[in-house]
Scaffold this motif. Structure first.
Motif, PDB file in Angstrom:
ATOM      1  N   PHE A 140      -4.045   7.395  15.862  1.00  0.00           N
ATOM      2  CA  PHE A 140      -3.970   5.936  15.785  1.00  0.00           C
ATOM      3  C   PHE A 140      -4.405   5.456  14.399  1.00  0.00           C
ATOM      4  CE2 PHE A 140      -5.578   1.604  16.458  1.00  0.00           C
ATOM      5  CZ  PHE A 140      -4.475   1.032  17.083  1.00  0.00           C
ATOM      6  N   ALA A 141      -5.494   6.017  13.898  1.00  0.00           N
ATOM      7  CA  ALA A 141      -5.980   5.633  12.571  1.00  0.00           C
ATOM      8  C   ALA A 141      -4.942   5.946  11.507  1.00  0.00           C
ATOM      9  CB  ALA A 141      -7.287   6.361  12.263  1.00  0.00           C
ATOM     10  N   GLU A 142      -4.269   7.074  11.641  1.00  0.00           N
ATOM     11  CA  GLU A 142      -3.235   7.449  10.670  1.00  0.00           C
ATOM     12  C   GLU A 142      -2.100   6.437  10.644  1.00  0.00           C
ATOM     13  OE1 GLU A 142       0.475   9.367  11.409  1.00  0.00           O
ATOM     14  OE2 GLU A 142      -0.597  11.239  11.077  1.00  0.00           O
ATOM     15  N   GLN A 143      -1.630   6.043  11.837  1.00  0.00           N
ATOM     16  CA  GLN A 143      -0.533   5.085  11.911  1.00  0.00           C
ATOM     17  C   GLN A 143      -0.936   3.716  11.365  1.00  0.00           C
ATOM     18  OE1 GLN A 143       2.994   5.360  13.127  1.00  0.00           O
ATOM     19  NE2 GLN A 143       2.203   7.202  12.163  1.00  0.00           N
ATOM     20  N   VAL A 144      -2.156   3.316  11.643  1.00  0.00           N
ATOM     21  CA  VAL A 144      -2.643   2.027  11.133  1.00  0.00           C
ATOM     22  C   VAL A 144      -2.721   2.055   9.607  1.00  0.00           C
ATOM     23  CG1 VAL A 144      -4.614   0.463  11.031  1.00  0.00           C
ATOM     24  CG2 VAL A 144      -3.887   1.406  13.232  1.00  0.00           C
ATOM     25  N   VAL A 145      -3.322   3.106   9.060  1.00  0.00           N
ATOM     26  CA  VAL A 145      -3.496   3.191   7.611  1.00  0.00           C
ATOM     27  C   VAL A 145      -2.149   3.302   6.907  1.00  0.00           C
ATOM     28  CG1 VAL A 145      -4.393   4.620   5.737  1.00  0.00           C
ATOM     29  CG2 VAL A 145      -5.817   4.155   7.738  1.00  0.00           C
ATOM     30  N   ALA A 146      -1.268   4.167   7.413  1.00  0.00           N
ATOM     31  CA  ALA A 146       0.040   4.347   6.775  1.00  0.00           C
ATOM     32  C   ALA A 146       0.838   3.054   6.759  1.00  0.00           C
ATOM     33  CB  ALA A 146       0.824   5.445   7.490  1.00  0.00           C
ATOM     34  N   THR A 147       0.849   2.334   7.887  1.00  0.00           N
ATOM     35  CA  THR A 147       1.613   1.091   7.954  1.00  0.00           C
ATOM     36  C   THR A 147       0.936  -0.012   7.152  1.00  0.00           C
ATOM     37  OG1 THR A 147       2.219   1.771  10.203  1.00  0.00           O
ATOM     38  CG2 THR A 147       2.864  -0.432   9.514  1.00  0.00           C
ATOM     39  N   THR A 148      -0.379   0.013   7.078  1.00  0.00           N
ATOM     40  CA  THR A 148      -1.084  -0.940   6.219  1.00  0.00           C
ATOM     41  C   THR A 148      -0.640  -0.789   4.769  1.00  0.00           C
ATOM     42  OG1 THR A 148      -3.053  -1.009   7.641  1.00  0.00           O
ATOM     43  CG2 THR A 148      -3.349  -1.630   5.337  1.00  0.00           C
ATOM     44  N   LEU A 149      -0.612   0.441   4.293  1.00  0.00           N
ATOM     45  CA  LEU A 149      -0.170   0.700   2.921  1.00  0.00           C
ATOM     46  C   LEU A 149       1.287   0.286   2.733  1.00  0.00           C
ATOM     47  CD1 LEU A 149      -1.799   4.210   2.423  1.00  0.00           C
ATOM     48  CD2 LEU A 149      -2.553   2.051   1.417  1.00  0.00           C
ATOM     49  N   ILE A 152       1.416  -3.568   2.503  1.00  0.00           N
ATOM     50  CA  ILE A 152       0.827  -4.070   1.264  1.00  0.00           C
ATOM     51  C   ILE A 152       1.853  -3.993   0.133  1.00  0.00           C
ATOM     52  CG2 ILE A 152      -0.851  -3.552  -0.553  1.00  0.00           C
ATOM     53  CD1 ILE A 152      -2.828  -2.785   1.636  1.00  0.00           C
ATOM     54  N   VAL A 153       2.500  -2.854   0.022  1.00  0.00           N
ATOM     55  CA  VAL A 153       3.468  -2.681  -1.065  1.00  0.00           C
ATOM     56  C   VAL A 153       4.721  -3.513  -0.827  1.00  0.00           C
ATOM     57  CG1 VAL A 153       4.838  -1.008  -2.362  1.00  0.00           C
ATOM     58  CG2 VAL A 153       2.565  -0.375  -1.552  1.00  0.00           C
ATOM     59  N   ILE A 154       5.175  -3.606   0.426  1.00  0.00           N
ATOM     60  CA  ILE A 154       6.349  -4.438   0.714  1.00  0.00           C
ATOM     61  C   ILE A 154       6.075  -5.893   0.355  1.00  0.00           C
ATOM     62  CG2 ILE A 154       7.709  -5.423   2.591  1.00  0.00           C
ATOM     63  CD1 ILE A 154       7.835  -2.710   3.870  1.00  0.00           C
ATOM     64  N   PHE A 155       4.904  -6.396   0.741  1.00  0.00           N
ATOM     65  CA  PHE A 155       4.558  -7.772   0.382  1.00  0.00           C
ATOM     66  C   PHE A 155       4.513  -7.942  -1.137  1.00  0.00           C
ATOM     67  CE2 PHE A 155       2.686 -10.391   4.029  1.00  0.00           C
ATOM     68  CZ  PHE A 155       3.557  -9.847   4.949  1.00  0.00           C
ATOM     69  N   ALA A 156       4.041  -6.928  -1.834  1.00  0.00           N
ATOM     70  CA  ALA A 156       3.987  -6.998  -3.299  1.00  0.00           C
ATOM     71  C   ALA A 156       5.389  -7.020  -3.895  1.00  0.00           C
ATOM     72  CB  ALA A 156       3.192  -5.815  -3.848  1.00  0.00           C
ATOM     73  N   ILE A 239      -4.578  -8.060   4.152  1.00  0.00           N
ATOM     74  CA  ILE A 239      -5.207  -7.548   2.934  1.00  0.00           C
ATOM     75  C   ILE A 239      -4.487  -8.072   1.696  1.00  0.00           C
ATOM     76  CG2 ILE A 239      -5.596  -5.451   1.564  1.00  0.00           C
ATOM     77  CD1 ILE A 239      -6.201  -4.003   4.191  1.00  0.00           C
ATOM     78  N   TYR A 240      -3.159  -8.036   1.723  1.00  0.00           N
ATOM     79  CA  TYR A 240      -2.419  -8.512   0.557  1.00  0.00           C
ATOM     80  C   TYR A 240      -2.658 -10.011   0.341  1.00  0.00           C
ATOM     81  CZ  TYR A 240       1.094  -9.194  -2.971  1.00  0.00           C
ATOM     82  OH  TYR A 240       1.719  -9.502  -4.165  1.00  0.00           O
ATOM     83  N   PHE A 241      -2.659 -10.752   1.432  1.00  0.00           N
ATOM     84  CA  PHE A 241      -2.866 -12.197   1.324  1.00  0.00           C
ATOM     85  C   PHE A 241      -4.245 -12.524   0.748  1.00  0.00           C
ATOM     86  CE2 PHE A 241      -4.436 -16.182   3.206  1.00  0.00           C
ATOM     87  CZ  PHE A 241      -3.507 -17.071   2.683  1.00  0.00           C
ATOM     88  N   LEU A 242      -5.279 -11.847   1.257  1.00  0.00           N
ATOM     89  CA  LEU A 242      -6.646 -12.167   0.847  1.00  0.00           C
ATOM     90  C   LEU A 242      -6.999 -11.650  -0.538  1.00  0.00           C
ATOM     91  CD1 LEU A 242      -8.611 -11.543   4.175  1.00  0.00           C
ATOM     92  CD2 LEU A 242      -7.924 -13.737   3.185  1.00  0.00           C
TER      93      LEU A 242
END
Length: 273
Positions: A140-149, A152-156, A239-242
């Motif tokens: 679960f942690a892996e999926q959360v972290v991978a999708t978070t990254l 973040i980059v997609i928003f950028a 994260i990207y927003f803040l």
């Protein structure tokens, strides 16, 4: 209706080509592919899928991306169920199409048996499964972290006040992003990052002969690639927003130009695996 057809077609494209890169490697027992061709082929399938529908509906191909866009006001919520429904259906049809293309290869691979685990397993062509050592918490942690990254980059990429990329090249950069994540974080369970990429093909395998054990193996792992990416998408957008978006300097109103109404905003033109 166009929201359905555009998202269905684009999800079908990556479903066939993405899972096809895995099928070719597995069914040839490594003679026509391996980890490198999969880590390149699947992301490039996503790139092609984005190009199919990016100009008309955003080409999201990922419920987690659609969820994040709605959550942060970049897409209207009423579109969300249409996007997700089409993405799930497109992925299911894509899995069915691929199974038909390689039907004879599947039947000859393990004496006609469709197996979920073991050296002759083929279920992982369509969906992700955990490594034997992997706990649910770690998965679960892996999926959360991978999708978070990922988010973040997609928003950028689609932030017009960040560096950005030339218009029309966004899908290519997203493909390179997926190559990077898959090459770095894919060992544990294949790094799905996309509920449609995993749930719909898994359901297809359950119905096509592998059986509903596809939902119970790995200590009922199936929900991890569904829920984890949604949590990661929300976290990545936040994260990207803040940390980035709210710190952009105010633009001079005299220099701003209005977006034509018939053109989608830059942030709508995004997608992922």
């Amino acid at each position: 209706m166009r929201l359905l057809t555009h998202n269905l077609l684009s999800s079908h494209v990556w479903g066939v080509l993405g899972c096809g890169s895995v099928a070719q490697a597995v069914l040839s027992r490594g003679h026509f592919g391996g980890v490198i061709t999969i880590n390149i082929g699947f992301p490039m399938a996503v790139v092609m899928a984005i190009y199919v529908a990016a100009g008309v509906s955003g080409g999201h191909v990922n419920p987690a991306v659609s969820f994040a866009l709605c959550l942060f006001g970049r897409m209207k919520w009423f579109k969300f169920p249409f996007y997700v429904g089409a993405q799930l259906l497109g992925a299911f049809v894509g899995a069915a199409t691929l199974f038909g293309i390689y039907y004879d290869a599947f039947m000859s691979f393990a004496g006609g048996k469709l197996l979920i685990v073991g050296e002759n397993a083929t279920a992982h062509i369509f969906a992700t499964y955990p490594a034997p050592y992997l706990s649910l918490a770690n998965a679960f942690a892996e999926q959360v972290v991978a999708t978070t990254l990922l988010l973040i980059v997609i928003f950028a990429i689609f932030d017009s006040r960040n560096l950005g990329v030339p218009r029309g090249l966004e899908p290519v950069i997203i493909g390179l992003l997926i190559v990077t994540i898959a090459s770095s974080l894919g060992m544990n369970s294949g790094c799905a990052m996309n509920p449609a990429r995993d749930l719909s093909p898994r359901l297809f395998t359950a119905l096509a002969g592998w059986g509903f054990e596809v939902f119970t193996v790995g200590n009922n792992f199936w929900w991890i690639p569904v829920v984890g990416p949604l949590v990661g998408a929300a976290l990545g957008g936040l994260i990207y927003f803040l940390l980035i978006e709210i710190h952009h300097p105010d633009l001079n109103p005299d220099l701003e130009t209005e977006q034509p109404e018939d053109k989608p905003e830059k942030y709508e033109l995004n997608a992922i695996m």
